[in-house]
Design a protein around this motif. Structure first.
Motif, PDB file in Angstrom:
ATOM      1  N   ILE A 124       0.865  -1.189   0.000  1.00 40.50           N
ATOM      2  CA  ILE A 124       0.000   0.000   0.000  1.00 40.50           C
ATOM      3  C   ILE A 124       0.893   1.228   0.000  1.00 40.50           C
ATOM      4  O   ILE A 124       1.644   1.471   0.942  1.00 40.50           O
ATOM      5  CB  ILE A 124      -0.938   0.016   1.215  1.00 40.50           C
ATOM      6  CG1 ILE A 124      -1.826  -1.234   1.218  1.00 40.50           C
ATOM      7  CG2 ILE A 124      -1.800   1.285   1.215  1.00 40.50           C
ATOM      8  CD1 ILE A 124      -2.731  -1.346   2.426  1.00 40.50           C
ATOM      9  N   ALA A 125       0.804   2.011  -1.079  1.00 44.93           N
ATOM     10  CA  ALA A 125       1.636   3.195  -1.251  1.00 44.93           C
ATOM     11  C   ALA A 125       0.761   4.444  -1.285  1.00 44.93           C
ATOM     12  O   ALA A 125      -0.461   4.374  -1.395  1.00 44.93           O
ATOM     13  CB  ALA A 125       2.455   3.082  -2.541  1.00 44.93           C
ATOM     14  N   GLY A 126       1.425   5.609  -1.230  1.00 43.69           N
ATOM     15  CA  GLY A 126       0.715   6.876  -1.297  1.00 43.69           C
ATOM     16  C   GLY A 126       1.444   7.926  -0.484  1.00 43.69           C
ATOM     17  O   GLY A 126       2.421   7.647   0.206  1.00 43.69           O
ATOM     18  N   SER A 127       0.943   9.139  -0.550  1.00 40.26           N
ATOM     19  CA  SER A 127       1.581  10.284   0.098  1.00 40.26           C
ATOM     20  C   SER A 127       1.481  10.242   1.614  1.00 40.26           C
ATOM     21  O   SER A 127       0.649   9.530   2.188  1.00 40.26           O
ATOM     22  CB  SER A 127       0.918  11.569  -0.415  1.00 40.26           C
ATOM     23  OG  SER A 127       1.307  12.701   0.323  1.00 40.26           O
ATOM     24  N   VAL A 128       2.308  11.048   2.242  1.00 39.64           N
ATOM     25  CA  VAL A 128       2.112  11.389   3.650  1.00 39.64           C
ATOM     26  C   VAL A 128       0.714  11.977   3.809  1.00 39.64           C
ATOM     27  O   VAL A 128       0.251  12.738   2.963  1.00 39.64           O
ATOM     28  CB  VAL A 128       3.167  12.432   4.091  1.00 39.64           C
ATOM     29  CG1 VAL A 128       2.830  13.001   5.458  1.00 39.64           C
ATOM     30  CG2 VAL A 128       4.558  11.831   4.081  1.00 39.64           C
ATOM     31  N   ALA A 129       0.001  11.573   4.869  1.00 38.60           N
ATOM     32  CA  ALA A 129      -1.309  12.119   5.254  1.00 38.60           C
ATOM     33  C   ALA A 129      -2.474  11.652   4.390  1.00 38.60           C
ATOM     34  O   ALA A 129      -3.601  12.095   4.598  1.00 38.60           O
ATOM     35  CB  ALA A 129      -1.289  13.649   5.290  1.00 38.60           C
ATOM     36  N   VAL A 130      -2.239  10.731   3.442  1.00 42.48           N
ATOM     37  CA  VAL A 130      -3.342  10.286   2.586  1.00 42.48           C
ATOM     38  C   VAL A 130      -4.205   9.225   3.265  1.00 42.48           C
ATOM     39  O   VAL A 130      -5.344   8.983   2.866  1.00 42.48           O
ATOM     40  CB  VAL A 130      -2.805   9.759   1.235  1.00 42.48           C
ATOM     41  CG1 VAL A 130      -2.175   8.373   1.384  1.00 42.48           C
ATOM     42  CG2 VAL A 130      -3.902   9.747   0.175  1.00 42.48           C
ATOM     43  N   GLY A 131      -3.686   8.586   4.313  1.00 39.99           N
ATOM     44  CA  GLY A 131      -4.456   7.569   5.022  1.00 39.99           C
ATOM     45  C   GLY A 131      -4.051   6.150   4.705  1.00 39.99           C
ATOM     46  O   GLY A 131      -4.859   5.220   4.847  1.00 39.99           O
ATOM     47  N   LYS A 132      -2.790   5.941   4.318  1.00 38.31           N
ATOM     48  CA  LYS A 132      -2.302   4.593   4.019  1.00 38.31           C
ATOM     49  C   LYS A 132      -2.436   3.658   5.212  1.00 38.31           C
ATOM     50  O   LYS A 132      -2.830   2.500   5.078  1.00 38.31           O
ATOM     51  CB  LYS A 132      -0.827   4.621   3.602  1.00 38.31           C
ATOM     52  CG  LYS A 132      -0.491   5.419   2.388  1.00 38.31           C
ATOM     53  CD  LYS A 132       0.986   5.325   2.036  1.00 38.31           C
ATOM     54  CE  LYS A 132       1.903   5.767   3.151  1.00 38.31           C
ATOM     55  NZ  LYS A 132       1.711   7.185   3.537  1.00 38.31           N
ATOM     56  N   SER A 133      -2.066   4.172   6.385  1.00 39.12           N
ATOM     57  CA  SER A 133      -2.065   3.327   7.583  1.00 39.12           C
ATOM     58  C   SER A 133      -3.473   2.861   7.934  1.00 39.12           C
ATOM     59  O   SER A 133      -3.667   1.701   8.316  1.00 39.12           O
ATOM     60  CB  SER A 133      -1.462   4.091   8.765  1.00 39.12           C
ATOM     61  OG  SER A 133      -0.113   4.416   8.518  1.00 39.12           O
ATOM     62  N   LEU A 135       5.707   4.721   1.836  1.00 39.04           N
ATOM     63  CA  LEU A 135       5.691   5.768   0.812  1.00 39.04           C
ATOM     64  C   LEU A 135       6.165   5.273  -0.546  1.00 39.04           C
ATOM     65  O   LEU A 135       5.601   5.638  -1.579  1.00 39.04           O
ATOM     66  CB  LEU A 135       6.594   6.938   1.247  1.00 39.04           C
ATOM     67  CG  LEU A 135       6.214   7.699   2.520  1.00 39.04           C
ATOM     68  CD1 LEU A 135       7.314   8.689   2.873  1.00 39.04           C
ATOM     69  CD2 LEU A 135       4.890   8.418   2.334  1.00 39.04           C
ATOM     70  N   ASN A 136       7.208   4.458  -0.550  1.00 39.04           N
ATOM     71  CA  ASN A 136       7.903   4.168  -1.807  1.00 39.04           C
ATOM     72  C   ASN A 136       7.899   2.692  -2.192  1.00 39.04           C
ATOM     73  O   ASN A 136       8.796   2.226  -2.888  1.00 39.04           O
ATOM     74  CB  ASN A 136       9.354   4.658  -1.702  1.00 39.04           C
ATOM     75  CG  ASN A 136       9.447   6.142  -1.423  1.00 39.04           C
ATOM     76  OD1 ASN A 136       9.004   6.952  -2.232  1.00 39.04           O
ATOM     77  ND2 ASN A 136      10.017   6.510  -0.286  1.00 39.04           N
ATOM     78  N   VAL A 137       6.886   1.946  -1.777  1.00 45.02           N
ATOM     79  CA  VAL A 137       6.902   0.497  -2.008  1.00 45.02           C
ATOM     80  C   VAL A 137       6.636   0.116  -3.463  1.00 45.02           C
ATOM     81  O   VAL A 137       6.779  -1.051  -3.833  1.00 45.02           O
ATOM     82  CB  VAL A 137       5.897  -0.234  -1.084  1.00 45.02           C
ATOM     83  CG1 VAL A 137       6.347  -0.176   0.349  1.00 45.02           C
ATOM     84  CG2 VAL A 137       4.496   0.348  -1.235  1.00 45.02           C
ATOM     85  N   VAL A 140      11.458  -3.866  -3.603  1.00 43.40           N
ATOM     86  CA  VAL A 140      10.288  -4.377  -2.888  1.00 43.40           C
ATOM     87  C   VAL A 140       9.205  -4.794  -3.866  1.00 43.40           C
ATOM     88  O   VAL A 140       8.554  -5.830  -3.709  1.00 43.40           O
ATOM     89  CB  VAL A 140       9.752  -3.308  -1.912  1.00 43.40           C
ATOM     90  CG1 VAL A 140       8.410  -3.734  -1.323  1.00 43.40           C
ATOM     91  CG2 VAL A 140      10.755  -3.059  -0.797  1.00 43.40           C
ATOM     92  N   SER A 141       8.997  -3.975  -4.895  1.00 43.76           N
ATOM     93  CA  SER A 141       7.936  -4.241  -5.865  1.00 43.76           C
ATOM     94  C   SER A 141       8.108  -5.579  -6.581  1.00 43.76           C
ATOM     95  O   SER A 141       7.135  -6.149  -7.094  1.00 43.76           O
ATOM     96  CB  SER A 141       7.861  -3.106  -6.895  1.00 43.76           C
ATOM     97  OG  SER A 141       9.131  -2.900  -7.504  1.00 43.76           O
TER      98      SER A 141
END
Length: 314
Positions: free
Chosen positions: A91-100, A199-201, A217-218
């Motif tokens: 699961i990737a995406g920006s800081v604060a986007v709600g990945k966690s 962030l960078n997976v 990782v990918s």
């Protein structure tokens, strides 16, 4: 990426269209459980779980079953039983986007399917170089950029898990001390599914300015998800979270950011905007967002963190 290429690569679903794909999957998440799973400043509702995450959990369950079937075919061809290997979701995406939050909800839903009761979640934060090393390398202001991670340690970890090793340790990150924990680890013991959030997976060798002949990782991931939103929303969510942290994480005297606890609203707005503009925004545009179209599935968020569109790779 142009709209025509995106149309060629992905099936596009509106929220109502995606919600219909839930079929008869039951909602197994209570309101109290949801409260414990969602992140700060995310107004995530049970409707969001029902409309977005239940169909996604159904898709992932079908993908997991298909991988098991392929494994049986390979075993039959080789005439030998293969080592147990987990299904890996990134699961990737920006800081604060709600990945966690996305990762925690999927973990909870997936482990309630009878086919895969053991679902582990690991964040890549633990693979950031220790604070002292970041300072020594002059990377403290580039924390979260690809070069701030111990990529060999991360790929060795994911390769060991993928190979089916009985026990593999992952380092744990403290958001209080802003550093890797030195005395505790997370032990991964042959899960059915491993969710890797960071962030960078989605990065590959194509993202490196030099020729790096090593796995990424990918290379080990079975299904990848990118959580997406417009940058104006991301910056606002980051600033809102920063303001709330003043009376939360920042108020802890042990916090690396304790000096921010006493900021006024105007000071906090100004400092958080500067952090976004100098660190998080550039990292998003240079390193994170360019990997978006490699994802098997994109969740596009609008206001209030609600997913309004889902893209599934054809």
């Amino acid at each position: 990426m142009s709209n025509s290429i995106q149309q060629a690569l992905y099936h596009h679903f509106s929220r109502p269209q995606w919600s219909e794909l839930r079929k008869s999957v039951p909602l197994t998440l209570s309101q109290s459980e949801l409260e414990s799973l969602r992140g700060m400043n995310e107004k995530l509702s049970l409707d969001e779980v029902t409309d977005i995450y239940l169909p996604l959990s159904r898709l992932l369950n079908l993908m997991f079953a298909a991988k098991q079937q392929r494994g049986l075919i390979v075993e039959k061809f080789l005439e030998q039983k293969a080592a147990r290997s987990p299904y890996i979701i990134s699961i990737a995406g920006s800081v604060a986007v709600g990945k966690s939050t996305t990762a925690r909800i999927l973990q909870t839903l997936l482990q309630r399917w009878p086919e895969h009761p053991k679902v582990d979640l690991v964040t890549t934060d633990g693979f950031l170089y220790p604070l002292a090393e970041l300072k020594r390398k002059g990377l403290l202001q580039r924390k979260g950029f690809p070069e701030s991670y111990d990529m060999k340690m991360l790929t060795d970890f994911i390769a060991s898990v993928k190979a089916g090793e009985p026990k593999v340790n992952a380092p744990i990150y403290s958001h209080v001390t802003y550093d890797r924990c030195h005395d505790i680890n997370q032990t991964i013991e042959q899960p059915d599914i491993l969710i890797l959030e960071g962030l960078n997976v989605l990065q590959t060798g194509l993202d490196s300015p030099v020729d790096i002949r090593r796995p990424f990782v990918s290379d080990f991931v079975d299904f990848s998800i990118y959580v997406d939103a417009e940058e104006t929303l991301l910056k606002q969510w980051y600033q809102d979270r920063f303001l709330q942290f003043r009376t939360g994480a920042f108020s802890d005297p042990k916090s690396f950011f304790h000096h921010y606890a006493g900021l006024s609203d105007d000071e906090a707005e100004s400092i958080s905007a500067n952090i976004w503009d100098t660190i998080n925004g550039p990292n998003l545009n240079l390193n994170i967002q360019p990997t978006r179209e490699r994802a098997k599935l994109i969740l596009q968020k609008g206001h209030n963190h609600q997913v309004n569109k889902v893209l599934l790779r054809k």
